[in-house]
Design an enzyme around this catalytic site. Structure first.
Site, PDB file in Angstrom:
ATOM      1  N   ARG A  74       2.369 -14.064  -6.284  1.00  0.00           N
ATOM      2  CA  ARG A  74       1.230 -14.135  -5.359  1.00  0.00           C
ATOM      3  C   ARG A  74       0.188 -15.156  -5.805  1.00  0.00           C
ATOM      4  NH1 ARG A  74      -1.140  -8.386  -4.108  1.00  0.00           N
ATOM      5  NH2 ARG A  74      -0.948  -8.134  -6.360  1.00  0.00           N
ATOM      6  N   GLN A  75       0.268 -15.577  -7.063  1.00  0.00           N
ATOM      7  CA  GLN A  75      -0.670 -16.587  -7.563  1.00  0.00           C
ATOM      8  C   GLN A  75      -0.038 -17.965  -7.361  1.00  0.00           C
ATOM      9  OE1 GLN A  75      -1.984 -15.503 -11.519  1.00  0.00           O
ATOM     10  NE2 GLN A  75      -1.969 -13.335 -10.997  1.00  0.00           N
ATOM     11  N   HIS A  81       6.206 -13.455  -1.939  1.00  0.00           N
ATOM     12  CA  HIS A  81       5.021 -13.312  -1.090  1.00  0.00           C
ATOM     13  C   HIS A  81       4.893 -14.483  -0.119  1.00  0.00           C
ATOM     14  CE1 HIS A  81       1.261 -11.495   0.041  1.00  0.00           C
ATOM     15  NE2 HIS A  81       0.595 -12.604  -0.211  1.00  0.00           N
ATOM     16  N   ASP A 126      -1.792  -7.229   8.359  1.00  0.00           N
ATOM     17  CA  ASP A 126      -2.378  -8.536   8.646  1.00  0.00           C
ATOM     18  C   ASP A 126      -1.326  -9.378   9.364  1.00  0.00           C
ATOM     19  OD1 ASP A 126      -0.742 -10.036   6.615  1.00  0.00           O
ATOM     20  OD2 ASP A 126      -1.883  -8.778   5.239  1.00  0.00           O
ATOM     21  N   LYS A 169      -7.134  -8.678   8.604  1.00  0.00           N
ATOM     22  CA  LYS A 169      -7.597  -8.342   7.253  1.00  0.00           C
ATOM     23  C   LYS A 169      -8.452  -9.457   6.677  1.00  0.00           C
ATOM     24  CE  LYS A 169      -4.757  -8.728   3.739  1.00  0.00           C
ATOM     25  NZ  LYS A 169      -3.619  -8.465   2.826  1.00  0.00           N
ATOM     26  N   ARG A 201      -9.958 -10.222   2.891  1.00  0.00           N
ATOM     27  CA  ARG A 201     -10.002  -9.791   1.497  1.00  0.00           C
ATOM     28  C   ARG A 201     -11.201 -10.426   0.796  1.00  0.00           C
ATOM     29  NH1 ARG A 201      -6.900  -7.397  -2.150  1.00  0.00           N
ATOM     30  NH2 ARG A 201      -5.123  -7.237  -0.722  1.00  0.00           N
ATOM     31  N   ASP A 218       4.556  -3.838   4.732  1.00  0.00           N
ATOM     32  CA  ASP A 218       4.101  -5.018   4.000  1.00  0.00           C
ATOM     33  C   ASP A 218       5.152  -5.378   2.959  1.00  0.00           C
ATOM     34  OD1 ASP A 218       2.466  -7.122   3.383  1.00  0.00           O
ATOM     35  OD2 ASP A 218       0.724  -5.910   2.851  1.00  0.00           O
TER      36      ASP A 218
END
Length: 233
Positions: free
Chosen positions: A42-43, A75, A112, A136, A138, A162
């Site tokens: 995710r990074q 992701h 989302d 969404k 964040r 998700d």
């Protein structure tokens, strides 16, 4: 030779590199590395000057010991471009429909817009139901605003879908908006990281059940991702 490892921790990353090295030393002509869950995926971008792109750094390290990589629902699909060897992404979302029995006027809901294709895949595999998504915003890892969907939920079974549930913040907010109108609320995800008190938080929010694949070991990992992975090996 095929090496399979979910890199759920830093030590798991090191163990993977050791396994790859052992495979080479054992005389493997080629090595395929399967990452059911890829840590740091995710990074995938830097948000401040000088900040590392952790997904890229990890992908480059893994590439040194393999000839091919298989990921499961990263992701972002673009993460696979960080590998220096051919990389294939497997979609295991459709398998998440298996645990569900007879749902009442099912609504498959993404928290989302980005997760909507996953919810659609689960809905299509289930065979019927409406599809919608929330909006969404964040703010931090633990602060999320979720705007409710447009579809009516009164008396219906809602399945929140998700790719990953980490802290449970997003899902808990979505459940809160559904309130007591929905008949039952389920959560389905590919990667059940469920860090810290996420599992308890979702239970307290009123989730009927959580269903996930076994890319990460957890009591909710009731669906095997193996069939989806086997198709590309």
């Amino acid at each position: 030779m095929t090496v399979v490892a979910s890199t759920v921790s830093d030590s798991a990353h090191v163990e993977l590199l050791q396994l790859q090295d052992a495979a080479r030393e054992a005389g493997a002509d080629s090595v395929t590395t399967v990452l059911p869950y890829m840590g740091y995926a995710r990074q995938d971008d830097s948000f401040e000057s000088g900040q590392p792109v952790s997904a890229r750094a990890v992908a480059r390290a893994i590439s040194t010991g393999t000839d091919r990589v298989v990921t499961v629902n990263p992701h972002e699909l673009s993460v696979n471009e960080y590998f220096d060897v051919p990389a294939t992404a497997v979609d295991a979302a459709g398998l998440l429909a298996a645990p569900f029995g007879d749902l009442t006027e099912p609504l498959f809901l993404a928290p989302d817009p980005g997760a909507r294709p996953l919810a659609e895949t689960v809905r299509d595999s289930y065979g019927r139901g409406e599809l919608d998504h929330c909006e969404k915003t964040r703010h931090t890892d633990t602060e999320v605003d979720v705007e409710p969907c447009d579809a009516p939920v009164s008396g219906r079974d809602v399945v929140l879908v998700d790719d990953i549930v980490a802290t449970g913040t997003t899902m808990s907010e979505a459940v809160a908006h559904l309130g007591r109108d929905a008949s039952r609320v389920y959560v389905a995800c590919v990667h059940p990281v469920l860090a810290r008190d996420a599992y308890t938080r979702l239970q307290r929010a009123g989730v009927e059940a959580i269903y996930a694949t076994d890319t990460v070991e957890h009591p909710v990992s009731q669906v095997s991702a193996a069939p989806a992975i086997a198709e590309v090996l």
